[in-house]
Design a protein around this motif. Structure first.
Motif, PDB file in Angstrom:
ATOM      1  N   TYR A  13       0.371  10.180   3.723  1.00 59.39           N
ATOM      2  CA  TYR A  13      -0.350  10.386   2.374  1.00 59.39           C
ATOM      3  C   TYR A  13      -1.480  11.700   2.660  1.00 59.39           C
ATOM      4  O   TYR A  13      -2.207  11.417   3.398  1.00 59.39           O
ATOM      5  CB  TYR A  13      -0.844   9.179   1.972  1.00 59.39           C
ATOM      6  CG  TYR A  13      -1.727   9.209   0.740  1.00 59.39           C
ATOM      7  CD1 TYR A  13      -0.938   9.834  -0.675  1.00 59.39           C
ATOM      8  CD2 TYR A  13      -2.769   7.900   0.400  1.00 59.39           C
ATOM      9  CE1 TYR A  13      -1.503  10.055  -1.640  1.00 59.39           C
ATOM     10  CE2 TYR A  13      -3.337   8.750  -0.593  1.00 59.39           C
ATOM     11  CZ  TYR A  13      -2.660   9.724  -1.696  1.00 59.39           C
ATOM     12  OH  TYR A  13      -3.255   8.664  -3.129  1.00 59.39           O
ATOM     13  N   GLN A  71       7.823   3.310  -1.341  1.00 63.32           N
ATOM     14  CA  GLN A  71       7.242   2.191  -2.129  1.00 63.32           C
ATOM     15  C   GLN A  71       6.665   1.311  -1.875  1.00 63.32           C
ATOM     16  O   GLN A  71       5.434   0.136  -1.999  1.00 63.32           O
ATOM     17  CB  GLN A  71       8.262   1.186  -3.335  1.00 63.32           C
ATOM     18  CG  GLN A  71       8.712   1.764  -4.831  1.00 63.32           C
ATOM     19  CD  GLN A  71       7.488   2.110  -5.541  1.00 63.32           C
ATOM     20  OE1 GLN A  71       6.702   2.619  -5.722  1.00 63.32           O
ATOM     21  NE2 GLN A  71       7.794   1.167  -6.397  1.00 63.32           N
ATOM     22  N   ILE A  74       3.444   2.801  -0.530  1.00 62.93           N
ATOM     23  CA  ILE A  74       1.992   3.225  -1.202  1.00 62.93           C
ATOM     24  C   ILE A  74       1.488   1.437  -1.620  1.00 62.93           C
ATOM     25  O   ILE A  74       0.388   1.501  -1.584  1.00 62.93           O
ATOM     26  CB  ILE A  74       3.095   3.335  -2.875  1.00 62.93           C
ATOM     27  CG1 ILE A  74       2.653   5.046  -2.847  1.00 62.93           C
ATOM     28  CG2 ILE A  74       1.970   2.504  -4.210  1.00 62.93           C
ATOM     29  CD1 ILE A  74       4.133   5.392  -3.328  1.00 62.93           C
ATOM     30  N   ARG A  75       2.293  -0.016  -1.655  1.00 62.90           N
ATOM     31  CA  ARG A  75       1.527  -1.384  -1.439  1.00 62.90           C
ATOM     32  C   ARG A  75       0.895  -0.942  -0.668  1.00 62.90           C
ATOM     33  O   ARG A  75      -0.107  -1.834  -0.867  1.00 62.90           O
ATOM     34  CB  ARG A  75       3.365  -2.156  -1.741  1.00 62.90           C
ATOM     35  CG  ARG A  75       3.215  -3.318  -2.322  1.00 62.90           C
ATOM     36  CD  ARG A  75       3.997  -4.359  -2.535  1.00 62.90           C
ATOM     37  NE  ARG A  75       4.688  -3.937  -1.482  1.00 62.90           N
ATOM     38  CZ  ARG A  75       5.764  -3.920  -1.342  1.00 62.90           C
ATOM     39  NH1 ARG A  75       6.734  -2.544  -2.423  1.00 62.90           N
ATOM     40  NH2 ARG A  75       6.610  -3.372  -0.231  1.00 62.90           N
ATOM     41  N   ASN A  77      -0.991   0.977   1.094  1.00 60.79           N
ATOM     42  CA  ASN A  77      -2.269   1.231   1.497  1.00 60.79           C
ATOM     43  C   ASN A  77      -3.162   1.144  -0.439  1.00 60.79           C
ATOM     44  O   ASN A  77      -3.699   2.005   0.256  1.00 60.79           O
ATOM     45  CB  ASN A  77      -1.546   2.875   2.098  1.00 60.79           C
ATOM     46  CG  ASN A  77      -1.294   2.174   3.253  1.00 60.79           C
ATOM     47  OD1 ASN A  77      -1.196   2.086   4.634  1.00 60.79           O
ATOM     48  ND2 ASN A  77      -0.078   2.589   3.969  1.00 60.79           N
ATOM     49  N   SER A  78      -2.422   0.000  -0.771  1.00 57.89           N
ATOM     50  CA  SER A  78      -3.190   0.295  -2.384  1.00 57.89           C
ATOM     51  C   SER A  78      -3.555   1.548  -2.427  1.00 57.89           C
ATOM     52  O   SER A  78      -4.381   1.991  -3.652  1.00 57.89           O
ATOM     53  CB  SER A  78      -4.812  -0.241  -2.052  1.00 57.89           C
ATOM     54  OG  SER A  78      -3.822  -1.959  -1.347  1.00 57.89           O
ATOM     55  N   ILE A  79      -2.396   2.561  -2.577  1.00 61.54           N
ATOM     56  CA  ILE A  79      -2.289   4.102  -2.828  1.00 61.54           C
ATOM     57  C   ILE A  79      -2.824   4.228  -4.442  1.00 61.54           C
ATOM     58  O   ILE A  79      -1.498   3.033  -5.304  1.00 61.54           O
ATOM     59  CB  ILE A  79      -1.553   4.577  -2.576  1.00 61.54           C
ATOM     60  CG1 ILE A  79      -1.238   4.713  -1.103  1.00 61.54           C
ATOM     61  CG2 ILE A  79      -1.777   5.867  -3.322  1.00 61.54           C
ATOM     62  CD1 ILE A  79      -0.876   5.545   0.174  1.00 61.54           C
ATOM     63  N   GLN A  80      -3.300   4.825  -5.183  1.00 63.10           N
ATOM     64  CA  GLN A  80      -3.308   4.411  -6.823  1.00 63.10           C
ATOM     65  C   GLN A  80      -2.894   5.874  -7.234  1.00 63.10           C
ATOM     66  O   GLN A  80      -2.440   5.833  -8.199  1.00 63.10           O
ATOM     67  CB  GLN A  80      -4.909   4.517  -7.411  1.00 63.10           C
ATOM     68  CG  GLN A  80      -5.331   3.249  -6.521  1.00 63.10           C
ATOM     69  CD  GLN A  80      -4.628   1.768  -6.987  1.00 63.10           C
ATOM     70  OE1 GLN A  80      -4.318   1.644  -8.324  1.00 63.10           O
ATOM     71  NE2 GLN A  80      -5.136   1.335  -6.443  1.00 63.10           N
ATOM     72  N   GLN A  81      -3.187   6.927  -6.856  1.00 58.28           N
ATOM     73  CA  GLN A  81      -2.474   8.273  -7.044  1.00 58.28           C
ATOM     74  C   GLN A  81      -2.137   8.885  -6.356  1.00 58.28           C
ATOM     75  O   GLN A  81      -1.613   9.340  -5.257  1.00 58.28           O
ATOM     76  CB  GLN A  81      -3.270   9.483  -7.875  1.00 58.28           C
ATOM     77  CG  GLN A  81      -3.129  10.672  -8.315  1.00 58.28           C
ATOM     78  CD  GLN A  81      -4.284  11.111  -8.858  1.00 58.28           C
ATOM     79  OE1 GLN A  81      -5.658  11.488  -8.182  1.00 58.28           O
ATOM     80  NE2 GLN A  81      -4.106  12.575  -8.750  1.00 58.28           N
ATOM     81  N   THR A 114      10.545   5.018  -7.227  1.00 59.53           N
ATOM     82  CA  THR A 114       9.336   5.452  -7.308  1.00 59.53           C
ATOM     83  C   THR A 114       9.104   5.451  -8.767  1.00 59.53           C
ATOM     84  O   THR A 114       8.060   5.706  -8.600  1.00 59.53           O
ATOM     85  CB  THR A 114       8.927   6.390  -6.202  1.00 59.53           C
ATOM     86  OG1 THR A 114       9.336   7.556  -7.123  1.00 59.53           O
ATOM     87  CG2 THR A 114       9.744   6.053  -4.727  1.00 59.53           C
TER      88      THR A 114
END
Length: 341
Positions: A13, A71, A74-75, A77-81, A114
């Motif tokens: 990321y 997915q 993202i989950r 690592n608490s990725i928002q954008q 996603t």
């Protein structure tokens, strides 16, 4: 990213910014390598032998698998954008001389899972334009790492990119982990840690000479290697000897071929990344054979530089900017590639 050595799925990321002077900067925010379950490792390693129907099914299944891993990443690592997911896929066939290359992992499946814009199939357009479809990372080397004479990636294969006579050129040099891992597994190891197995073996000088003189090494200009070449040209030679000796011989071969390139282009400093950068036996052999300053960066960059650059290529694609250099791949023109969903 999923390399030809099938040692895991790399997720990176990253954030990219462009200054008012058109200089690109990057930041690696989160990274993870997900080891493949044995089932997927077997499927990917054996994909080259799949029937057409099996390969189409695998392309779809693997696309959904990639989407699920994104997915999960993202989950966790608490990725928002996320602006775009750039997927290189997994290379099964690569025969640019016949105008085709095949990377499985359907981007449409990634998008379905996603619900994020996806760029995939980075290689096919270049091959159709007469290029090798590889290496693609030179655009990132040129724009993100301009302070080095060259960038060397040592993954399944070693490939290099450098500025030469005003152009960024690039090519595959020789096999590395794709061969080393194959023989390490015969000794019940996933890979040859630090090159210790190779260090314990003896170099077969006669076979080394045969390897060094394979036809591929006589080709000049943009060129690339695939698993098919290794199976046909390399394994039959190394299978003739004890496993440790095979590892010793291919390490010597890789070091000689890489150092040969360093010397030919009079490179002063080279950034080295990829799993092979951790092979202290191989790195020491390269250093013995050249005066080039071999620079191994922070482990995060060693492991994720290629994934970082594919993310960057995805950014260039959504901006409709050139992300493949014809001087590196041999295609008829610089171009912007990747299917955008």
């Amino acid at each position: 990213m999923s390399g030809t050595s099938v040692d895991g799925l790399d997720l990176c990321y990253s954030a990219f910014t462009k200054t008012e002077h058109n200089v690109w900067n990057f930041e690696i925010l989160k990274t993870e390598t997900y080891a493949y379950p044995e089932e997927w490792e077997d499927k990917l390693l054996n994909s080259i032998n799949a029937t057409a129907t099996e390969l189409m099914e695998l392309n779809s299944d693997y696309g959904f698998y990639l989407g699920e891993q994104v997915q999960k990443f993202i989950r966790e690592n608490s990725i928002q954008q996320v602006d775009v997911v750039a997927s290189q896929g997994h290379t099964v066939f690569h025969q640019p001389q016949k105008r085709f290359t095949t990377q499985i992992g359907d981007g449409r499946a990634i998008k379905i899972v996603t619900d994020i814009p996806v760029v995939y199939d980075f290689r096919s357009q270049d091959v159709l334009l007469g290029g090798n479809g590889a290496p693609l990372v030179p655009i990132g080397d040129q724009l993100l790492f301009p302070e080095y004479d060259a960038c060397l990636n040592m993954g399944g294969f070693s490939n290099i990119s450098l500025s030469f006579k005003g152009k960024r050129i690039a090519f595959d040099i020789c096999p590395v982990n794709i061969v080393q891992n194959h023989y390490a597994e015969k000794l019940n190891k996933k890979f040859d840690s630090n090159g210790d197995l190779a260090r314990s073996g003896n170099v077969n000088v006669e076979i080394l000479e045969t390897l060094n003189n394979l036809e591929f090494y006589k080709i000049t200009g943009p060129k690339s290697l695939g698993r098919e070449w290794v199976v046909k040209e390399v394994f039959p030679l190394l299978d003739q000897m004890k496993t440790e000796d095979a590892l010793a011989t291919v390490a010597e071969h890789s070091a000689e071929k890489i150092a040969e390139v360093f010397r030919f282009y009079h490179l002063k400093n080279v950034l080295v990344t990829g799993g092979g950068a951790y092979n202290t036996h191989l790195i020491s052999k390269i250093r013995e054979k050249t005066e080039t300053n071999v620079i191994i960066p922070d482990p995060v960059l060693v492991d994720f530089k290629e994934a970082l650059i594919f993310a960057f290529m995805g950014v260039l694609r959504i901006k409709n900017e050139i992300n493949v250099l014809s001087s590196a791949t041999g295609s008829s023109t610089d171009h912007c590639t990747g299917i955008l969903l």
